[in-house]
Design a protein around this motif. Sequence first.
Motif: not given
Length: 383
Positions: A267-268, A308-310, A206-208
């Motif tokens: 961090l998306g 960082v997410y990726t 989920r992204y917020d």
Amino acid sequence: MLKSFLRQYWLTGAATIAVVASAAYYVAIGEPDNFQNVKKSKNKSRNKLAGLVNEGNTCFINTTLQALASCPIFIWWIDSILEKPSSDAAGNCLETTSSLNLTMAVINNQHPTISADLFNTRQLIQSLEKHGWNLKSEEQDAHEFFNMLFTTIDEEINKKSKIVKGISIDDEQDTTTVCQSISSSPFRGNLASQLCCLTCGHKSVRYDAFECLSIPLPKLDMRNAFTMLNVQGLLKQFLAAETVGEVQCDNCSVTNGKIVFMKQLSLGKLPQCLCLHIQRCDWTNAGQLTKRQDLVKFSEELNVGNVVYTNRLSGNLKPVTYRLRAVVEHLGMADSGHFVTFRRNAVDGRAKWFYTSDTYIRTATLEEVLKSSPYMLFYERCA
């Protein structure tokens, strides 16, 4: 590459665009009475910053504005909003955004006609009060004002969008389907929250959205009250994995019901400008509000590549670097005190640091900046 272009654009041409936009607003509303010691000069020095008058416990406003004025990408974004073609009605919706733009142009000494040693925020405060904010009460907080300001800007640009589209919106109508998409602020990022079922391994993300990350301090160890902390460690701890119980799994809930998940924050979407708020207020066991005086070290450059997410998905923790633009410091206790700002500004093409405290401004060294006690940190992403 884009960042390099914007940085060069700001130093060479965006300043001109900023002041033209501010001048247009200035002419439209007439000469404001919200500045002092104003001098109009065609040959003014570009190396001097203007101080901000304290209108009565408004240092929390002044310090936030000085910090934002040190972020060229943010100023460029505000300029781009004001430059978009719009109807007269839409233009009138941007009162706070325009007042903010005018204020930052003056304190950065980039306004074409207003050269002020001292400037006040009365016009900006009045525009915010029209949106329902109360800025005349007891002492308030720089972090709260930051959130208040960005909420108001969002309200204004969304209202402008509806007017430009020519749609009549009822206050009780659901506007989610008629609001035009607006480019978000350079401080807008997204936190990626990944849940992994510890029973079947099913994952969901989920992204917020956030404009500022509020970072808590670790629980105070009374046996070691002088622990040295650092921003990199606090950020890593804030985004650390944790177990979450009693969660419904869409993949295996039929057989197991509510089970345990592993939650991992990352961090998306990375913002161009990163604002970190160090949560220094805490409650004692007796129910009293107190301020944490922990020493928190930080550096001129901040690498967030490991959160960082990726990067985490690929296992390639390539560096993602931000450069410090401003530090907001709170002096005093939890229920009283004063806010000041250390801010970066270009002087003769070179970066220079300044200490600002309402109307008082002086030069500062990077060493002095890094020894300050951070309450809010403003970073800008490196190219």
